[in-house]
Design a protein around this motif. Structure first.
Motif, PDB file in Angstrom:
ATOM      1  N   GLY A  58       0.819  -1.211   0.000  1.00 16.51           N
ATOM      2  CA  GLY A  58       0.000   0.000   0.000  1.00 16.51           C
ATOM      3  C   GLY A  58       0.852   1.260   0.000  1.00 16.51           C
ATOM      4  N   ALA A  59       1.971   1.238   0.737  1.00 15.33           N
ATOM      5  CA  ALA A  59       2.880   2.391   0.753  1.00 15.33           C
ATOM      6  C   ALA A  59       3.533   2.582  -0.612  1.00 15.33           C
ATOM      7  N   ILE A  60       3.915   1.485  -1.243  1.00 17.01           N
ATOM      8  CA  ILE A  60       4.499   1.571  -2.585  1.00 17.01           C
ATOM      9  C   ILE A  60       3.463   2.124  -3.570  1.00 17.01           C
ATOM     10  N   GLY A  61       2.221   1.637  -3.470  1.00 20.63           N
ATOM     11  CA  GLY A  61       1.149   2.132  -4.332  1.00 20.63           C
ATOM     12  C   GLY A  61       0.883   3.610  -4.116  1.00 20.63           C
ATOM     13  N   GLY A  62       0.909   4.054  -2.854  1.00 20.73           N
ATOM     14  CA  GLY A  62       0.729   5.473  -2.569  1.00 20.73           C
ATOM     15  C   GLY A  62       1.847   6.317  -3.151  1.00 20.73           C
ATOM     16  N   GLY A  63       3.077   5.800  -3.067  1.00 20.81           N
ATOM     17  CA  GLY A  63       4.215   6.513  -3.646  1.00 20.81           C
ATOM     18  C   GLY A  63       4.118   6.603  -5.161  1.00 20.81           C
ATOM     19  N   VAL A  64       3.721   5.506  -5.790  1.00 23.03           N
ATOM     20  CA  VAL A  64       3.561   5.505  -7.251  1.00 23.03           C
ATOM     21  C   VAL A  64       2.450   6.479  -7.659  1.00 23.03           C
ATOM     22  N   ALA A  65       1.342   6.448  -6.912  1.00 21.33           N
ATOM     23  CA  ALA A  65       0.233   7.359  -7.228  1.00 21.33           C
ATOM     24  C   ALA A  65       0.667   8.814  -7.058  1.00 21.33           C
ATOM     25  N   ALA A  66       1.417   9.111  -5.993  1.00 23.67           N
ATOM     26  CA  ALA A  66       1.904  10.476  -5.780  1.00 23.67           C
ATOM     27  C   ALA A  66       2.811  10.894  -6.933  1.00 23.67           C
ATOM     28  N   LEU A  67       3.669   9.987  -7.361  1.00 22.07           N
ATOM     29  CA  LEU A  67       4.569  10.278  -8.475  1.00 22.07           C
ATOM     30  C   LEU A  67       3.784  10.539  -9.768  1.00 22.07           C
TER      31      LEU A  67
END
Length: 138
Positions: free
Chosen positions: A69-78
């Motif tokens: 979920g943290a990786i997904g949030g980072g990708v979405a932010a990017l």
């Protein structure tokens, strides 16, 4: 009283996470429905669709695997940050007034901040799981 406040915060973050997932899936569906003329457009559409569905899946997996979920949030932010820079560059090069540029990119800026909140929530959940993990038995 504090329990009610924490319930409201938790409910808001859950609604934000599912809203972000729905937004990403809507973007993918919209791009897929636009149609494509040649093979190059098909490849771009498939890549974007995989990126959007993958990011949505990672955001959804937060409930079982906070690290994903943290990786997904980072990708979405990017993705939102890239969108802001790209749209800003295109509109500045077309000499559009700044007030109109701001109106076009403010949504993506706010969504960028929302994904930072979701990333922080996933990181907080990772720490909570690590702290509450039972000690190994020897």
């Amino acid at each position: 009283m504090i329990d009610n406040i924490l319930k409201i915060e938790k409910t808001g973050k859950i609604l934000l996470r599912f809203g972000m997932i729905a937004y990403f899936l809507f973007i993918g569906t919209l791009n897929f429905n636009n149609g494509f003329v040649g093979g190059e457009d098909l490849i771009q559409t498939v890549i974007l669709l995989l990126l959007v569905v993958g990011t949505s899946s990672m955001l959804l997996l937060h409930f079982k695997f906070p690290k994903i979920g943290a990786i997904g949030g980072g990708v979405a932010a990017l993705l939102f940050l890239i969108t802001v820079v790209y749209l800003g560059y295109l509109e500045i090069s077309e000499k559009i007034p700044f007030s109109m540029i701001f109106l076009h990119i403010i949504k993506d800026i706010l969504l960028f901040f929302a994904t930072l909140i979701l990333t922080g929530e996933s990181l907080k959940e990772m720490v909570r799981e690590k702290i509450t993990k039972p000690f190994p038995v020897r």
